[in-house]
Design a protein around this motif. Sequence first.
Motif, PDB file in Angstrom:
ATOM      1  N   GLN A 313      35.938  43.599  36.409  1.00 24.45           N
ATOM      2  CA  GLN A 313      35.221  42.338  36.650  1.00 24.45           C
ATOM      3  C   GLN A 313      33.787  42.395  36.119  1.00 24.45           C
ATOM      4  O   GLN A 313      33.274  41.403  35.595  1.00 24.45           O
ATOM      5  CB  GLN A 313      35.197  42.027  38.146  1.00 24.45           C
ATOM      6  CG  GLN A 313      36.551  41.592  38.652  1.00 24.45           C
ATOM      7  CD  GLN A 313      36.592  41.315  40.151  1.00 24.45           C
ATOM      8  OE1 GLN A 313      37.668  41.140  40.696  1.00 24.45           O
ATOM      9  NE2 GLN A 313      35.456  41.275  40.820  1.00 24.45           N
ATOM     10  N   THR A 318      32.397  38.590  35.242  1.00 24.43           N
ATOM     11  CA  THR A 318      32.675  37.689  36.366  1.00 24.43           C
ATOM     12  C   THR A 318      31.976  38.157  37.647  1.00 24.43           C
ATOM     13  O   THR A 318      31.781  37.368  38.567  1.00 24.43           O
ATOM     14  CB  THR A 318      34.194  37.566  36.648  1.00 24.43           C
ATOM     15  OG1 THR A 318      34.762  38.859  36.718  1.00 24.43           O
ATOM     16  CG2 THR A 318      34.895  36.735  35.606  1.00 24.43           C
ATOM     17  N   SER A 319      31.607  39.431  37.704  1.00 22.30           N
ATOM     18  CA  SER A 319      30.877  39.939  38.876  1.00 22.30           C
ATOM     19  C   SER A 319      29.629  40.657  38.409  1.00 22.30           C
ATOM     20  O   SER A 319      29.613  41.238  37.321  1.00 22.30           O
ATOM     21  CB  SER A 319      31.744  40.941  39.654  1.00 22.30           C
ATOM     22  OG  SER A 319      32.780  40.275  40.319  1.00 22.30           O
ATOM     23  N   ILE A 435      41.027  26.729  46.656  1.00 22.00           N
ATOM     24  CA  ILE A 435      39.946  27.590  46.135  1.00 22.00           C
ATOM     25  C   ILE A 435      39.822  27.383  44.623  1.00 22.00           C
ATOM     26  O   ILE A 435      39.671  28.345  43.867  1.00 22.00           O
ATOM     27  CB  ILE A 435      40.172  29.069  46.507  1.00 22.00           C
ATOM     28  CG1 ILE A 435      41.542  29.568  46.035  1.00 22.00           C
ATOM     29  CG2 ILE A 435      39.999  29.296  47.993  1.00 22.00           C
ATOM     30  CD1 ILE A 435      41.634  31.073  45.971  1.00 22.00           C
ATOM     31  N   TRP A 438      37.722  29.398  42.169  1.00 21.01           N
ATOM     32  CA  TRP A 438      38.104  30.799  41.889  1.00 21.01           C
ATOM     33  C   TRP A 438      39.545  30.882  41.346  1.00 21.01           C
ATOM     34  O   TRP A 438      40.092  31.951  41.222  1.00 21.01           O
ATOM     35  CB  TRP A 438      38.016  31.648  43.171  1.00 21.01           C
ATOM     36  CG  TRP A 438      36.613  31.897  43.621  1.00 21.01           C
ATOM     37  CD1 TRP A 438      35.789  32.907  43.221  1.00 21.01           C
ATOM     38  CD2 TRP A 438      35.871  31.125  44.565  1.00 21.01           C
ATOM     39  NE1 TRP A 438      34.575  32.800  43.853  1.00 21.01           N
ATOM     40  CE2 TRP A 438      34.587  31.715  44.688  1.00 21.01           C
ATOM     41  CE3 TRP A 438      36.142  29.983  45.324  1.00 21.01           C
ATOM     42  CZ2 TRP A 438      33.601  31.220  45.534  1.00 21.01           C
ATOM     43  CZ3 TRP A 438      35.161  29.485  46.156  1.00 21.01           C
ATOM     44  CH2 TRP A 438      33.904  30.095  46.253  1.00 21.01           C
ATOM     45  N   ARG A 441      40.831  33.384  38.949  1.00 22.35           N
ATOM     46  CA  ARG A 441      40.796  34.809  39.304  1.00 22.35           C
ATOM     47  C   ARG A 441      41.682  35.177  40.480  1.00 22.35           C
ATOM     48  O   ARG A 441      42.115  36.313  40.595  1.00 22.35           O
ATOM     49  CB  ARG A 441      39.359  35.221  39.663  1.00 22.35           C
ATOM     50  CG  ARG A 441      38.451  35.367  38.484  1.00 22.35           C
ATOM     51  CD  ARG A 441      37.002  35.204  38.862  1.00 22.35           C
ATOM     52  NE  ARG A 441      36.601  33.790  38.918  1.00 22.35           N
ATOM     53  CZ  ARG A 441      35.479  33.351  39.446  1.00 22.35           C
ATOM     54  NH1 ARG A 441      34.637  34.185  39.992  1.00 22.35           N
ATOM     55  NH2 ARG A 441      35.196  32.073  39.441  1.00 22.35           N
ATOM     56  N   VAL A 442      41.884  34.223  41.405  1.00 15.65           N
ATOM     57  CA  VAL A 442      42.559  34.533  42.665  1.00 15.65           C
ATOM     58  C   VAL A 442      43.813  33.655  42.796  1.00 15.65           C
ATOM     59  O   VAL A 442      43.746  32.447  42.601  1.00 15.65           O
ATOM     60  CB  VAL A 442      41.626  34.283  43.877  1.00 15.65           C
ATOM     61  CG1 VAL A 442      42.293  34.677  45.184  1.00 15.65           C
ATOM     62  CG2 VAL A 442      40.304  35.016  43.703  1.00 15.65           C
ATOM     63  N   LEU A 494      34.915  35.471  48.736  1.00 20.38           N
ATOM     64  CA  LEU A 494      35.388  35.287  47.355  1.00 20.38           C
ATOM     65  C   LEU A 494      34.262  35.596  46.362  1.00 20.38           C
ATOM     66  O   LEU A 494      34.476  36.254  45.338  1.00 20.38           O
ATOM     67  CB  LEU A 494      35.884  33.854  47.153  1.00 20.38           C
ATOM     68  CG  LEU A 494      37.252  33.533  47.774  1.00 20.38           C
ATOM     69  CD1 LEU A 494      37.458  32.011  47.891  1.00 20.38           C
ATOM     70  CD2 LEU A 494      38.380  34.154  46.967  1.00 20.38           C
ATOM     71  N   THR A 495      33.042  35.155  46.703  1.00 21.59           N
ATOM     72  CA  THR A 495      31.899  35.386  45.813  1.00 21.59           C
ATOM     73  C   THR A 495      31.542  36.873  45.770  1.00 21.59           C
ATOM     74  O   THR A 495      31.316  37.449  44.704  1.00 21.59           O
ATOM     75  CB  THR A 495      30.687  34.556  46.285  1.00 21.59           C
ATOM     76  OG1 THR A 495      31.089  33.190  46.362  1.00 21.59           O
ATOM     77  CG2 THR A 495      29.509  34.694  45.334  1.00 21.59           C
ATOM     78  N   PHE A 498      34.852  38.638  44.094  1.00 22.11           N
ATOM     79  CA  PHE A 498      35.454  38.186  42.824  1.00 22.11           C
ATOM     80  C   PHE A 498      34.514  37.322  41.992  1.00 22.11           C
ATOM     81  O   PHE A 498      34.950  36.698  41.031  1.00 22.11           O
ATOM     82  CB  PHE A 498      36.789  37.479  43.111  1.00 22.11           C
ATOM     83  CG  PHE A 498      37.656  38.312  44.019  1.00 22.11           C
ATOM     84  CD1 PHE A 498      38.011  39.607  43.643  1.00 22.11           C
ATOM     85  CD2 PHE A 498      38.072  37.847  45.260  1.00 22.11           C
ATOM     86  CE1 PHE A 498      38.749  40.422  44.488  1.00 22.11           C
ATOM     87  CE2 PHE A 498      38.811  38.659  46.112  1.00 22.11           C
ATOM     88  CZ  PHE A 498      39.158  39.943  45.728  1.00 22.11           C
ATOM     89  N   PRO A 501      31.515  31.047  42.274  1.00 25.16           N
ATOM     90  CA  PRO A 501      32.466  29.983  41.934  1.00 25.16           C
ATOM     91  C   PRO A 501      32.219  29.445  40.534  1.00 25.16           C
ATOM     92  O   PRO A 501      31.082  29.407  40.078  1.00 25.16           O
ATOM     93  CB  PRO A 501      32.175  28.897  42.995  1.00 25.16           C
ATOM     94  CG  PRO A 501      30.810  29.217  43.519  1.00 25.16           C
ATOM     95  CD  PRO A 501      30.620  30.681  43.370  1.00 25.16           C
ATOM     96  N   ARG A 502      33.283  29.042  39.875  1.00 26.25           N
ATOM     97  CA  ARG A 502      33.147  28.442  38.547  1.00 26.25           C
ATOM     98  C   ARG A 502      32.783  26.974  38.735  1.00 26.25           C
ATOM     99  O   ARG A 502      33.398  26.284  39.563  1.00 26.25           O
ATOM    100  CB  ARG A 502      34.484  28.583  37.814  1.00 26.25           C
ATOM    101  CG  ARG A 502      34.412  28.150  36.384  1.00 26.25           C
ATOM    102  CD  ARG A 502      35.238  29.036  35.492  1.00 26.25           C
ATOM    103  NE  ARG A 502      34.749  30.437  35.529  1.00 26.25           N
ATOM    104  CZ  ARG A 502      35.300  31.423  34.832  1.00 26.25           C
ATOM    105  NH1 ARG A 502      36.341  31.193  34.082  1.00 26.25           N
ATOM    106  NH2 ARG A 502      34.816  32.652  34.919  1.00 26.25           N
TER     107      ARG A 502
END
Length: 504
Positions: A313, A318-319, A435, A438, A441-442, A494-495, A498, A501-502
């Motif tokens: 990630q 993304t992270s 969600i 995300w 990704r999820v 989630l943040t 992963f 948020p987009r």
Amino acid sequence: MTEHAVVIAGGGPTGLMLAGELALAGIDVAIVERRPSQDVAGSRAGGLHARTLEVFDQRGIADRFLAEGQKAQANGFAGVHFDLSGFPTRHPYSLGLRQKHIERILAGWVDELKVPIYRGIDVTGFAQDDTGVDVELSDGRRLRAQYLVGCDGGRSLVRKAAGIAFPGSDPTTSNLIAEAELAETPPEWGIRRDALGIHALGRVEYEIRNGEIVYADHGPVGVLVTEQHVGQTTEPTLRDLSAALIAVYGTDYGIHSPTSISRFTDAARQAAAYRSGRVLIAGDAAHVHPPDGGQGLQTGVQDAVNLGWKLAQVVKGTSPESLLDTYHAERHPVGARVLRNTMASIVLRREDERTKALRDTIAELLGMDEPRRRFAAMLSGLDIHYDLGEGHPLLGRRMPDLDLMTASGPLRVFTLLHDARPVLLNFGEPGSFDITPWADRVTVIDAKSEGTDVTIWELPALGAVAAPVAVLIRPDGYVAWVGDVTQLGLADALTTWFGPPRAA
Ligand SMILES: Cc1cc2nc3c(=O)[nH]c(=O)nc-3n(C[C@H](O)[C@H](O)[C@H](O)COP(=O)(O)OP(=O)(O)OC[C@H]3O[C@@H](n4cnc5c(N)ncnc54)[C@H](O)[C@@H]3O)c2cc1C
């Protein structure tokens, strides 16, 4: 200069597992490995414990190991044998399988994932800057990577060159381990203890019948013998092996034709940091300890599974890089606990009256149900608990492999983890979790758990816990959030795990 997103120094069990995890996440990863082939010289790990089997199950490769190994109840402490039958896992046993086979199977998987391996080449040094690492190879080439991971064993060049301290204790015992032929058959096979320590003789080939080891009646012999002195620095020879056997057994049984002889000690050391900038370490490079309890390979493979998705990630952007700090925060305490229990095992190996009294005392404690369950869960790796804060007992613990009913039919939780993506499992009203920011990704799955009592879940060390309405499962199989339709704290979790948020 050839570029890869991640270069892994060392293709032993840890490096192979990490490469597989990164490749599953679509990262350009390469391994540099000193050995010209995957062959393992001599005896090392003898099998896999329950959590490692679960981890392989999470990736859909457990069957490959199960097809070749032999199931056994091989966990124990202080001479007390633990039987995991009845433990809440699909793998309530250990699997007898030698490291050479474990590595061959892992290398086959990594090959399917098309990870390039630079074989017969050493990493000889590196230099890191703000954007990446230049990795120097023994053939004069250089590789450029965003991150370098040292999975290069206990004498890790990467750890040393990164200036990472390796504090711990010096050896107090020294053992030779070898595979060779014996001209005479010993009166009995198996383990012997004396004031010097532990020794063992047994045919390399064996079968488990009714839970007992039955050695083959011919073929090479595995020898483990404690040496009289600590601190030898030369490579061990047949003469050293013969002398050590005579000192213990009064004879060397005409030992000859060794295929391997190596030495290991009870030195126990752990890296002060698992990361230095763009350089990380995992497996034996990060921790060495005595082999008691067979935990080294397991810990290395599980380091890799903890690190792989996080590094993927960060590489993808993304992270933030700070996610990598959770690797040290979560895995250093696990390694420290392995050092502690193996060091205690070494003390309990001794044969004097007081040590025997201590061993008997611990054995008495482990005769009680609760301590026994806790130790069995610890040594099998099933009790690992990452500190993710207060909350439901599942938080930071492994997600059990429940049978589920979903819109696409019945399946197991671990099947959902095969591609190493995070999963939000909703056992409540279908469709109640949105969600979208995300969603790239999820994966969200509406499910019902199948079973006699779906209101409780059984955990190995804790017993029954209340079944939650929803869980967020990380790619390594550990639970990152537990909640219900109010979704309190879900966006934060989630943040944290992963990435942000987009934007819509
Ligand atoms: C006698 C004995 C018994 C054991 N029994 C068990 C057991 O029953 N269960 C268990 O879980 N564990 C056991 N272990 C421990 C287990 O073998 C190790 O923990 C495990 O191999 C660690 O894997 P790794 O990939 O981290 O390191 P390693 O297996 O050491 O792999 C490191 C790799 O890096 C390569 N390498 C090194 N330096 C470089 C370099 N500079 N450049 C490129 N490549 C490099 C090496 O060739 C090697 O392939 C035992 C160990 C011993 C010695």
